[in-house]
Write an enzyme that holds these catalytic residues in place. Sequence first.
Site, mmCIF file in Angstrom:
data_model
loop_
_atom_site.group_PDB
_atom_site.id
_atom_site.type_symbol
_atom_site.label_atom_id
_atom_site.label_comp_id
_atom_site.label_asym_id
_atom_site.label_seq_id
_atom_site.Cartn_x
_atom_site.Cartn_y
_atom_site.Cartn_z
ATOM 1 N N GLU B 60 -36.437 27.934 2.108
ATOM 2 C CA GLU B 60 -36.774 26.506 1.991
ATOM 3 C C GLU B 60 -37.612 26.051 3.178
ATOM 4 O O GLU B 60 -38.550 25.267 3.028
ATOM 5 C CB GLU B 60 -35.505 25.662 1.854
ATOM 6 C CG GLU B 60 -34.784 25.847 0.517
ATOM 7 C CD GLU B 60 -33.977 27.136 0.428
ATOM 8 O OE1 GLU B 60 -33.758 27.784 1.476
ATOM 9 O OE2 GLU B 60 -33.581 27.512 -0.692
ATOM 10 N N HIS B 129 -23.961 22.232 -5.389
ATOM 11 C CA HIS B 129 -24.941 21.865 -6.430
ATOM 12 C C HIS B 129 -24.767 20.413 -6.849
ATOM 13 O O HIS B 129 -25.099 20.046 -7.964
ATOM 14 C CB HIS B 129 -24.804 22.755 -7.667
ATOM 15 C CG HIS B 129 -24.907 24.209 -7.393
ATOM 16 N ND1 HIS B 129 -23.834 24.967 -6.969
ATOM 17 C CD2 HIS B 129 -25.960 25.054 -7.457
ATOM 18 C CE1 HIS B 129 -24.224 26.222 -6.809
ATOM 19 N NE2 HIS B 129 -25.504 26.300 -7.086
#
Lengths: 409, 337
Positions: B60, B129
Amino acid sequence: MSNRAKLSLYVPEPNARPGEQPSFDHLEIPAAGAVRCPDIGAPEHELRDLPYTLIRVLDEQDAAVGPWNPKLSTDRMIKGLRAMMLTRAFDDRLFRAHRQGKTSFYMKSTGEEAIGAAQSLALDQGDMSFPTYRVLSWLMARDYPLTDLVNQIFNNAKDPLQGRQLPILYSARDYGFYSLSGNVGSRFGHAVGWAMASAYSEDDKIALAYIGEGTTAEGDFHEALTFASVYHAPVVLCVTNNQWAISSFAGIAGAEETTFAAKAIGYGIPGLRVDGNDFLAVWAATQWAAERARSNRGATLIELFTYRAEGHSTSDDPTKYRPADEASTWPLGDPVERLKRHLIATGVWDEEKHASLASELDIAVRAAVKEAEKIGTLGKSKPPIEQMFEDVFEEHDWRLVEQLREVRD
Amino acid sequence: MAAMNMIQSINSALDVMLARDPKVLIFGEDVGYFGGVFRATDKLQEKHGLKRCFDAPISEGGIIATAIGMGAYGLRPVPEIQFADYILPAFDQLVSEAARLRYRSGGEFWAPITVRSPYGGGIFGGQTHSQSPEAIFAHITGLKTVIPSNPYDAKGLLIASIECNDPVIFLEPKRLYNGPFDGRHDQEVKSWAGHEHAEVPEGHYTVPLGKAAVVREGEAATVLAYGTMVHVALAGIEDSGIDAELIDLRSIVPLDIDTIIESVKKTGRCVILHEASRYGGFGGELSALVQERCFYWLEAPVERVAGWDTPYPHAFEWDYFPGPKRLVNALNKVMQD
């Protein structure tokens, strides 16, 4: 406890601390000219000896020798010498300005001037460098206006960065010099993105990035190498190994176990290890990597092996953590002296010309400082207050409009 | 116009922008051939080519650093971070670089990047999540943070974000991808079919950043929400029987302060609803702004309804998730004062 041997934690330490004799016995320095120069089209797997040696061109007799000799014209070498000397003169004058209370902070690039100067001249206009704070010589080689540098350092009304940055964290787009930050390493990946964008756009520009040997421990370094490798980015990635990260020696970044150039092997890109105090070697290696990048062969990692001859910044005293004479006994010498001696050896330069150039540059720096002082030193002059709120976003939102009103009241 | 769910409208926004502007490109984990784990980039590589929409390493920080460099060159990258929970390795890049580049370079360089990332809970995704990290971005000067609540807005806001020259964090409430979930988790799942905001133009249009929507007009209290909570708020207001006005903020930076102030001055009461943990959440900022600007119009203290101050707990999803019932309680409370 089992019968197994007790484990012991290893913490690297430098060869010498203050009060001890500097020791460079651990350094293996091949003779100038000894390292082969492969074709730029050679596949990476044929280049794996290069990260473990040291590319050098200037020999002990001040001659340029071997396959890496870039055979530069006298004009180019004198241009490089001038940029290096100007950097040193500027550093000395501005370091003193800090001691005189004219600014808050300064960092010198003493001992490392060959790097920015050679690379700035070896690359083209339109290419983009992603500098660290120790490559002022890049800007000097491209004739960046001295007064603008001083205005930035004084954060005065004519500061090109509007008083927003710590001294020396310049930005100079037109000079191929990306915006600096005090966070080390965080622009290394930008160079890869910039280079990928150039390739995506079918442009012919390449990028060149710098990172210190200490900062190779950051994730940014490895992320950038991964992306550069995966997408064959046209970028030259440089590790400036100046042996010291503030007070931590290069061993704390892993230098005892391997070279920084050898990190390239794990990413499948060529790694070159270069005498960073040798202007000609830096030029040649940069040109080799740049040609590779320009011909769609992807990235190269270059370790520029040098020595930080002064403190990290105005905020530390290097004699507190390393021998005071380590810099003066550095076996690869001083980059300015070495290029000067080479030019003298080739008959195009002499002590008189050198002294006259040094004096000319000193006068130019003094004049620039004087001009900037007329506008004001730190705290005596500053850009208009609205500049504090400009460029946060492309356009102000209501918060900034209200806060500007508030700060003016 | 076509009927689209939120995934389809996001895909359509990306498709339109890829076709319209050669400087737009997409990359991220699994976004290329496969089309993204939520299918947001489905068929974009096939249609626009490998170089316009491609896979990135699981990195990321590397994805955002690369995007910033591309932005500085002059492109308009639209990187995807697969889940907002995974954005933290890129936090330094977003804070120290993307948000600060224009300012620190005196306007020489900037990063016109739009970071898309699915966020929020209600999908039994557990802690990794389900989180809602919008407040940590709202605090960062120089970043814009946009959160759509329906397919029409998602497309228009995404196009506006891509065309914006500032870095934008575009958080997609993943529970809304397939339907307008209102927090009534024990009822049948609704799809977007037939929803008024699921009628989406096929071409280019924008919904401006910083302009809130008054979703429901009312006189008794003002409810401020964004993302999934807009639908939860509608359900809560319905259940409460209170004539509350509902404002969908659409973006928290820039924030449509005028619409908020006008409404609270009219109703005299305010409840703030978000999914993220309460302490230090964006509701705190909204509450302070309302208090600073509407104090003499307020009939009751501002109420916050939010996730609890715990990590997002898998088994306790519906205990954690601020559903309509908690909003009803808060509305009743502000009405009593």
